[in-house]
Design a protein around this motif. Structure first.
Motif, short mmCIF file in Angstrom:
data_model
loop_
_atom_site.label_atom_id
_atom_site.label_comp_id
_atom_site.label_asym_id
_atom_site.label_seq_id
_atom_site.Cartn_x
_atom_site.Cartn_y
_atom_site.Cartn_z
N ALA A 116 0.90 -1.27 0.04
CA ALA A 116 0.14 0.12 0.07
C ALA A 116 0.88 1.36 -0.02
CB ALA A 116 -0.95 0.16 1.47
N ALA A 117 1.86 1.33 0.84
CA ALA A 117 2.91 2.47 0.71
C ALA A 117 3.44 2.69 -0.78
CB ALA A 117 3.87 2.25 1.74
N LEU A 118 3.61 1.57 -1.26
CA LEU A 118 4.35 1.78 -2.56
C LEU A 118 3.25 2.21 -3.56
CD1 LEU A 118 6.67 1.46 -4.70
CD2 LEU A 118 6.64 -0.91 -4.56
N LEU A 119 1.99 1.73 -3.28
CA LEU A 119 0.78 1.99 -4.29
C LEU A 119 0.72 3.63 -4.30
CD1 LEU A 119 -1.57 1.75 -6.02
CD2 LEU A 119 -2.83 0.89 -4.07
N ALA A 120 0.56 4.05 -2.92
CA ALA A 120 0.53 5.44 -2.68
C ALA A 120 1.55 6.31 -3.18
CB ALA A 120 0.48 5.82 -1.05
N ALA A 121 2.91 5.80 -3.33
CA ALA A 121 4.01 6.50 -3.77
C ALA A 121 3.92 6.72 -5.32
CB ALA A 121 5.16 5.87 -3.34
N THR A 122 3.41 5.45 -5.76
CA THR A 122 3.24 5.45 -7.47
C THR A 122 2.05 6.48 -7.79
OG1 THR A 122 4.04 3.13 -7.27
CG2 THR A 122 2.99 4.04 -9.16
N ALA A 123 1.11 6.43 -7.04
CA ALA A 123 -0.01 7.38 -7.56
C ALA A 123 0.18 8.79 -7.41
CB ALA A 123 -1.23 7.06 -6.53
N LEU A 124 0.93 9.04 -6.07
CA LEU A 124 1.55 10.51 -6.05
C LEU A 124 2.33 10.84 -7.37
CD1 LEU A 124 1.11 13.12 -4.52
CD2 LEU A 124 3.06 12.55 -2.87
N LYS A 125 3.21 9.90 -7.48
CA LYS A 125 4.08 10.20 -8.77
C LYS A 125 3.52 10.57 -9.98
CE LYS A 125 5.88 6.70 -11.04
NZ LYS A 125 5.21 6.67 -12.30
N ASP A 126 2.53 9.58 -10.18
CA ASP A 126 1.69 9.91 -11.33
C ASP A 126 0.97 11.14 -11.43
OD1 ASP A 126 2.72 7.13 -12.31
OD2 ASP A 126 0.77 6.34 -11.62
N TRP A 127 0.52 11.40 -10.48
CA TRP A 127 -0.28 12.63 -10.17
C TRP A 127 0.49 13.99 -10.40
CZ3 TRP A 127 -0.05 17.01 -7.14
CH2 TRP A 127 -1.45 17.85 -7.03
N LEU A 128 1.75 13.95 -9.56
CA LEU A 128 2.83 15.14 -9.96
C LEU A 128 3.22 15.32 -11.53
CD1 LEU A 128 5.01 14.58 -6.93
CD2 LEU A 128 3.59 16.40 -7.52
N GLU A 129 3.44 13.92 -12.07
CA GLU A 129 3.65 14.03 -13.52
C GLU A 129 2.71 14.45 -14.42
OE1 GLU A 129 6.33 11.20 -16.52
OE2 GLU A 129 4.99 10.09 -14.99
N GLY A 130 1.35 14.08 -13.94
CA GLY A 130 0.27 14.53 -14.95
C GLY A 130 -0.24 15.92 -14.83
N HIS A 131 0.18 16.42 -13.67
CA HIS A 131 -0.38 17.74 -13.27
C HIS A 131 0.95 18.93 -13.42
CE1 HIS A 131 -3.75 15.70 -11.98
NE2 HIS A 131 -4.63 16.49 -11.98
N GLN A 132 1.96 18.45 -13.57
CA GLN A 132 3.13 19.20 -13.76
C GLN A 132 3.35 20.00 -12.29
OE1 GLN A 132 5.47 19.21 -16.91
NE2 GLN A 132 4.16 17.49 -16.58
N VAL A 133 3.47 19.41 -11.43
CA VAL A 133 3.43 19.88 -9.93
C VAL A 133 4.62 19.72 -9.56
CG1 VAL A 133 2.72 19.85 -7.47
CG2 VAL A 133 0.90 19.86 -9.46
N ARG A 134 5.68 20.67 -8.90
CA ARG A 134 6.85 20.19 -8.41
C ARG A 134 6.70 19.50 -7.15
NH1 ARG A 134 9.30 23.97 -6.14
NH2 ARG A 134 11.46 23.58 -6.52
N GLY A 135 7.70 18.63 -6.92
CA GLY A 135 7.63 17.86 -5.90
C GLY A 135 8.38 16.25 -5.95
N ARG A 136 8.97 15.85 -5.00
CA ARG A 136 9.62 14.81 -5.12
C ARG A 136 9.17 13.60 -3.97
NH1 ARG A 136 15.51 16.51 -3.31
NH2 ARG A 136 14.19 18.10 -2.47
N VAL A 137 8.79 12.22 -4.54
CA VAL A 137 8.19 11.27 -4.11
C VAL A 137 9.17 10.17 -3.60
CG1 VAL A 137 6.43 9.57 -4.02
CG2 VAL A 137 6.02 11.83 -5.24
N ARG A 138 9.26 9.83 -2.42
CA ARG A 138 10.15 8.79 -2.01
C ARG A 138 9.42 7.69 -1.49
NH1 ARG A 138 14.90 11.87 0.78
NH2 ARG A 138 15.86 13.05 -1.26
N TYR A 139 9.64 6.29 -2.07
CA TYR A 139 9.27 5.11 -1.18
C TYR A 139 10.51 4.61 -0.57
CZ TYR A 139 8.02 0.37 -0.26
OH TYR A 139 7.93 -0.98 0.39
N TYR A 140 10.35 4.25 0.85
CA TYR A 140 11.35 3.63 1.68
C TYR A 140 11.19 2.05 1.85
CZ TYR A 140 13.82 8.19 2.54
OH TYR A 140 14.43 9.29 2.42
N GLY A 141 11.79 1.44 1.32
CA GLY A 141 11.56 -0.07 1.66
C GLY A 141 12.30 -0.54 2.99
N CYS A 142 11.41 -0.83 4.07
CA CYS A 142 12.14 -0.59 5.32
C CYS A 142 11.99 -2.16 5.95
CB CYS A 142 11.51 0.06 6.21
SG CYS A 142 11.67 1.94 5.56
#
Length: 472
Positions: A116-142
């Motif tokens: 789920a954490a990776l799903l959330a990170a991927t969705a936010l990445k896709d949203w940033l890319e689609g909306h041209q919003v500045r931001g960095r997304v990280r998934y930490y595999g712990c």
């Protein structure tokens, strides 16, 4: 434009891959620092989704970071994928039925957590890319949350130094913002060395390391009367010195988990347990070595993030369970005691109900009587504003670290709750990037909480990640 609805639709479009990831990890349960296959599955998905990869974070072979974006605030999502020993269990049945005698199992739902954490990170990445919003997304595999303190080692290595906020979740009985405190925790081995001898012919020449362990345990039991009521001390025997009672045991080893409300209280309690071990060695004329294995801090709350997350979860609503979900949950519930069910309701200040699954949001200001454990998320929360979702992946009252959790780990209800947790986390990520004041308020809250007590890692400087802690 409703940004959150937009990202939630995006999650629905890609969720099958992440449900499949969760099921794969459920089927390959690996314990503390041995999660090679589970980590490989997460790495493969990160690569598939176009993240930049950093492997072996903090010199941990199964720790990773996936990053997307070049500039702007860093939103981190924390994932886990370690299992527990001795909890092998067939999925979808409401009776104990191990798949492998003595095998491992996902008794805390970390197969769902990381996915789920990776799903959330991927969705936010896709949203940033689609909306041209500045931001960095990280998934930490712990890895190694269950006693290995991997996040504490990752924090110590500087892996979170430039993160603006961290978001995570955990499987649970209820749909709520996780505001329950956690306990600081040290795991330490006490290794006693004596002298072997014939137990009948020359017992006076022997010095029993096993006697030392037993005396230490008795001393700690007496200490329990004289420590704070919210502290916890428990132990496991790792080496009893052999199986022959007619041989004086020359070696023995016991592992202690020592928990307290905060780091100063924990350090004081660790010192007291150490003194008891020294006394046991003195009484038995044995040698004693104390070896710290891992340590984690208590969680620091963050009021602005908790309030913002609660609003997102209110708007999103709980998972929608159907009759089949409720029927299976009722069968699991029938294996639980009234005490199991009552305990989780008391933890949120509610009277027990007949609901098999939680279909409501727990108020943020509920009069809680929390059930308290420990987590290495605590160390992240001392250096980055951090917040957690609880999502109802199990029948209400299911105790964690049990076969019942494993049995529900691939259920449609658990998968629905996992996806809903991802939507809540991603929704908060959008909110943080759309409302810059939220990140500033969260950072101010963290500064206020650490002003008098700055973060100091509970890990001794000399110790490395205990990659072999599961192999004694």
């Amino acid at each position: 434009m409703d940004n959150r609805s937009d990202i939630w639709r995006g999650i629905d479009a890609i969720k099958p891959r992440f449900i499949a990831l969760s099921d794969k990890v459920w089927g390959m349960p690996e314990i503390c620092y041995t999660e090679a296959r589970s980590a490989a599955e997460h790495l493969a998905e990160l690569r598939h989704q176009g993240f930049r990869i950093t492997e072996k974070v903090a010199d941990i072979p199964t720790a990773m970071i996936g990053e997307w974006g070049e500039a702007g605030p860093v939103i981190a999502f924390l994932g886990e994928y370690d299992a527990l020993p001795g909890l092998s269990q067939e999925a979808g049945v409401a009776e104990p039925r191990p798949l492998q005698a003595g095998g491992h199992g996902h008794g805390c739902g970390h197969n769902l957590l990381g996915s789920a954490a990776l799903l959330a990170a991927t969705a936010l990445k896709d949203w940033l890319e689609g909306h041209q919003v500045r931001g960095r997304v990280r998934y930490y595999g712990c890895p190694a949350e269950e006693g290995g303190a991997a996040k504490a080692f990752m924090v110590r290595s500087g892996a979170f130094d430039d993160v603006d906020i961290a978001i995570t979740w955990h499987p649970h009985s209820f749909w709520e913002v996780a505001v329950t405190p956690s306990l600081a925790n040290t795991r330490a081995d006490f290794i006693f060395t004596g002298r072997t001898s014939h137990a009948a012919a020359s017992p006076h020449l022997g010095r029993s390391a096993l006697d030392a362990v037993e005396l230490m345990n008795v001393g700690v039991n007496y200490m329990r009367e004289h420590m704070p009521s919210d502290a916890r001390v428990h132990y496991a025997l790792l080496d009893t010195g052999g199986i022959a009672p007619n041989v004086v045991q020359a070696h023995a080893r016991v592992r202690y988990s020592i928990r307290a409300r905060d780091l100063p209280g924990m350090n004081e309690l660790v010192g007291r347990v150490h003194k008891i071990a020294q006394g046991a060695a003195l009484m038995t004329e044995t040698g004693m070595e104390m070896r710290i294995i891992s340590a984690v801090s208590n969680i620091l709350p963050n009021t602005p993030l908790e309030q913002a997350l609660h609003r997102v979860m209110e708007d999103l609503g709980p998972p929608h369970f159907d009759d089949a979900d409720k029927d299976f949950a009722a069968k699991i519930r029938a294996t639980l005691s009234a005490q199991d069910i009552g305990a989780v309701y008391r933890a949120i200040g509610m009277e027990p109900t007949e609901r098999p699954l939680a279909d409501f949001l727990v108020p943020l200001d509920a009069r809680r009587n929390p059930l308290v454990g420990s987590t290495d998320v605590g160390d992240v929360s001392w250096v980055v504003p951090t917040v957690q979702v609880h999502a109802p992946t199990v029948a209400i009252g299911t105790p964690f670290h049990t076969w019942q959790v494993v049995a529900q780990g691939k259920s449609p209800a658990a998968q629905k709750a996992m996806v809903q947790a991802a939507k809540a986390m991603a929704g908060l990520g959008v909110k943080a990037l759309s409302e810059p004041g939220l990140i500033a308020a969260a950072k101010a809250d963290l500064r206020m909480r650490t002003a008098q007590t700055p973060y100091v890692s509970p890990l001794p400087a000399a110790i490395a990640p205990p990659l072999d802690m599961s192999v004694i």
